[in-house]
Enzyme design. Structure first.
Site, PDB file in Angstrom:
ATOM      1  CG  HIS A   1      -2.144  -0.966   0.800  1.00  0.00           C
ATOM      2  ND1 HIS A   1      -2.140  -2.293   1.157  1.00  0.00           N
ATOM      3  CD2 HIS A   1      -3.252  -0.782   0.059  1.00  0.00           C
ATOM      4  CE1 HIS A   1      -3.219  -2.875   0.669  1.00  0.00           C
ATOM      5  NE2 HIS A   1      -3.909  -1.986   0.001  1.00  0.00           N
TER       6      HIS A   1
ATOM      7  CB  CYS B   1     -10.459  -1.330  -8.730  1.00  0.00           C
ATOM      8  SG  CYS B   1     -10.669  -2.529  -7.408  1.00  0.00           S
TER       9      CYS B   1
HETATM   10  C1  PEP Z   1      -6.583  -5.035  -4.893  1.00  0.00           C
HETATM   11  O1  PEP Z   1      -6.357  -5.882  -4.023  1.00  0.00           O
HETATM   12  O2  PEP Z   1      -6.305  -5.197  -6.090  1.00  0.00           O
HETATM   13  C2  PEP Z   1      -7.187  -3.734  -4.538  1.00  0.00           C
HETATM   14  C3  PEP Z   1      -7.600  -2.898  -5.455  1.00  0.00           C
HETATM   15  O3  PEP Z   1      -7.297  -3.422  -3.231  1.00  0.00           O
HETATM   16  P1  PEP Z   1      -6.063  -3.060  -2.280  1.00  0.00           P
HETATM   17  O4  PEP Z   1      -4.870  -2.795  -3.155  1.00  0.00           O
HETATM   18  O5  PEP Z   1      -6.450  -1.849  -1.516  1.00  0.00           O
HETATM   19  O6  PEP Z   1      -5.923  -4.269  -1.433  1.00  0.00           O
END
Ligand code: PEP
Ligand code: MG
Length: 582
Positions: free
Chosen positions: A197, A513
């Site tokens: 993240h 996403c």
């Molecule tokens: C994912 O896991 O691809 C996602 C969009 O959520 P995050 O990156 O916040 O876990």
């Protein structure tokens, strides 16, 4: 000093050139030495100046709190300022210097340890928690004393202030928050993975970054000139004038390319064969909507609401209240001027822990994360659901639920949404009764049991970051296995193509996403699989649109079908590369 090059994992594109700003980990193993009698007052005044500098820093942070900062961040800064003014920090260590002849750092650490031990004994949990505040204040002073202050100056617009590169062992996503308005134009960490993240936040800030650069924070010295090549994951330390010129040229070329892309903002997002493709934005805070609008996004495909819950250490309220959340969601909805805003419910856990929740799980990525955590804290979840529903009275809102894998989790979630709606109805508070509810498909079990989701959900969104992590059993934040993180692994491609195909057949809207959606190397592959909705950082949107404008689905679809039947990695890579030339 001679020039040398370090290699890491590229996480955010572009070239950054600037001086190193090292963020030392809390320097608790500070130097310990005894000073002479005639050095006492100089040492005392060194500590006093450091305390005064931290006072000034806290004041600056207070003055510059972003509009969308959690409401109680100010209170948290006040608490730190109060602690700093208390004689236990502002006077006692000075006495230790005078009476024991300790150097300033040693005196400060001695006092902090003493206080921490006393607080540990306190029974009242709230007061006991203040121990962390005292330690943080102590660390701030220590960092100033040791010349490794973490706080970055705000950009004053001058070239010097805007050309700083942060170098750290690691930066937590929460720590990245304090850099949002700061003057720095790149960052390098010793550890981390491509889709941690922290890396995602760097991409959203649109600054070049390289992670997993082993020992960077030890090899790079404060003030070193650095080049980050965020496309290649390369860091050049103390570059020669020739190398510097080459990178300046490359940087200028990228700026020119970006300018060119800027012209596509209003161009309709259509493939060559005329198929419309929806381009959505991923955001962390409501203020990011301005970037999304600026890039011409059709809406928000992922609002990572957990960032409203992070960075709250020292707050009286550990969680944002319903009103506080409602205001944030509403701001995003209003900023998007009628374009849909997909708010994802709290995805806390793994590399995004709540500040106050000590992580005890042996394997937090497989632990009580996201919807699992929410269902175990129904009151907290209900508060968020109410806040999201209330925001839906101000414009189109969709609700997205992360990390679902089991039918009963979906059912419980839907039940709680129903409960939140019933409460609001009773209280005569407006909301959209038809609010669409969708599921993140990011656990292989979900992708393999899609009918369960299609039957119950209004839309789906593929979270490729986690889908890859869980399919390949590699922790996305662990740089030691980062080389195994492969979006083109045939197992991943199988899950993606089958999920997209099943959803399309059932007429259930599906988007991607995860970070794959913003990677131009993947655009044609995803189009060929049948994807018609992409959600990414606003900064990536125009490059992806450029790719779409030059893609012909009638050509891509049959070739992609063949790619999904290949198992050999080399052949897959070559075939995907070739897609870009079609
Ligand atoms: C994912 O896991 O691809 C996602 C969009 O959520 P995050 O990156 O916040 O876990
Ligand atoms: Mg995820």
């Amino acid at each position: 000093m001679t020039s040398f090059t370090l290699h890491g994992i590229p996480v955010s594109r572009g070239i950054a050139i600037g001086r190193a700003h090292l963020l030392a980990p809390a320097a608790l193993d500070v130097q310990h030495y005894l000073i002479a009698d005639d050095q006492v007052e100089a040492e005392v005044s060194r500590l006093q100046s450091a305390i005064a500098a931290v006072h000034a820093e806290l004041q600056t942070i207070w003055n510059e709190l972003p509009q969308d900062a959690p409401a109680e961040l100010g209170a948290f800064i006040d608490v730190h300022a109060l602690i700093l003014s208390d004689p236990m920090i502002s006077e006692m260590p000075l006495d230790i210097i005078r009476s024991r002849y300790y150097n300033a750092e040693w005196a400060l650490v001695t006092q902090i340890e003493e206080l921490s031990a006393q607080f540990e004994e306190i029974e009242d949990p709230y007061l006991r928690e203040r121990r962390a505040d005292i330690q943080q204040v102590g660390e701030r002073v220590l960092k100033v004393l040791t010349g490794s202050a973490n706080l970055l100056p705000k950009s004053d617009g001058s070239e010097g202030s805007a050309s700083m590169i942060v170098v750290a062992h690691d930066i937590s996503p929460a720590d990245m928050l304090q850099f949002r308005n700061r003057a720095f134009n790149g960052f390098i960490t010793d550890v981390g993975g491509q889709n941690s993240h922290t890396a995602i936040v760097a991409r959203s800030l649109d600054i070049p970054a390289t992670v997993g650069v082993s020992n960077a924070s030890e090899l790079i010295v404060q003030g070193d000139w650095l080049i980050i090549d965020g496309d290649a994951g390369v860091v050049v330390v103390d570059p020669t004038p020739v190398v510097l010129d080459q990178y300046r040229e490359k940087q200028a070329r990228q700026v020119r390319e970006r300018k060119k892309l800027g012209k596509l903002k209003k161009t309709p997002s259509l493939t060559l064969d005329g198929t419309p493709i929806t381009l959505l934005a991923n955001i962390e805070f409501p203020d990011d909507c301005a970037h999304a609008m600026d890039a011409g996004a059709h809406g928000i495909g992922l609002f990572r609401s957990e960032f409203l819950f992070m960075g709250r250490t020292g707050h009286a309220n550990k969680l944002p209240s319903e009103d506080e959340q409602f205001e944030s969601y509403k701001r995003a909805v209003i900023a998007m001027k009628g374009r849909p805003v997909t708010i994802r419910t709290l995805d806390i856990g793994a590399d995004k822990p709540l500040d106050f929740a000590e992580q005890t799980a042996l394997n937090p990525a497989l632990g009580l994360r996201a919807i699992r955590f929410c269902l175990s804290e129904p009151q907290m979840f209900l508060t968020q659901l109410r806040a999201i529903l209330r925001a839906s009275a101000f414009g189109p809102v969709k609700l997205l639920v992360p990390m679902l894998a089991h039918a009963f989790e979906i059912d419980q979630t839907l039940l709680m949404i129903g409960q939140a709606k019933a409460q609001l109805r009773e209280e005569k508070i407006k909301f959209d009764p038809e609010l669409p509810v969708g599921a993140m498909i990011e656990i292989p079990a979900a992708a393999l049991t899609l009918p369960l989701f299609i039957k119950r959900m209004d839309f789906l969104s593929l979270g490729t970051n986690d889908l890859i992590q869980y399919t390949l059993a590699i922790d996305r934040v662990d740089h030691e296995v980062a080389h195994l993180y492969n979006p083109l692994h045939p197992a991943v491609l199988y899950l993606l193509s089958s999920t997209i195909a099943i959803a399309a057949k059932a007429g259930v809207p599906i988007s991607v996403c995860g970070e794959m959606a913003g990677d131009t190397n993947m655009t044609r592959l995803l189009l060929g699989m049948g994807l018609r909705e992409f959600s990414m950082h606003p900064s990536q949107l125009l490059s992806v649109k450029n790719e779409i404008l030059n893609s012909d689905l009638t050509v891509l679809e049959p070739v992609t079908k063949k790619i999904t039947r290949i198992f050999e990695p080399k052949a897959i890579n070559e075939a995907v590369e070739k897609l870009r030339t079609l």
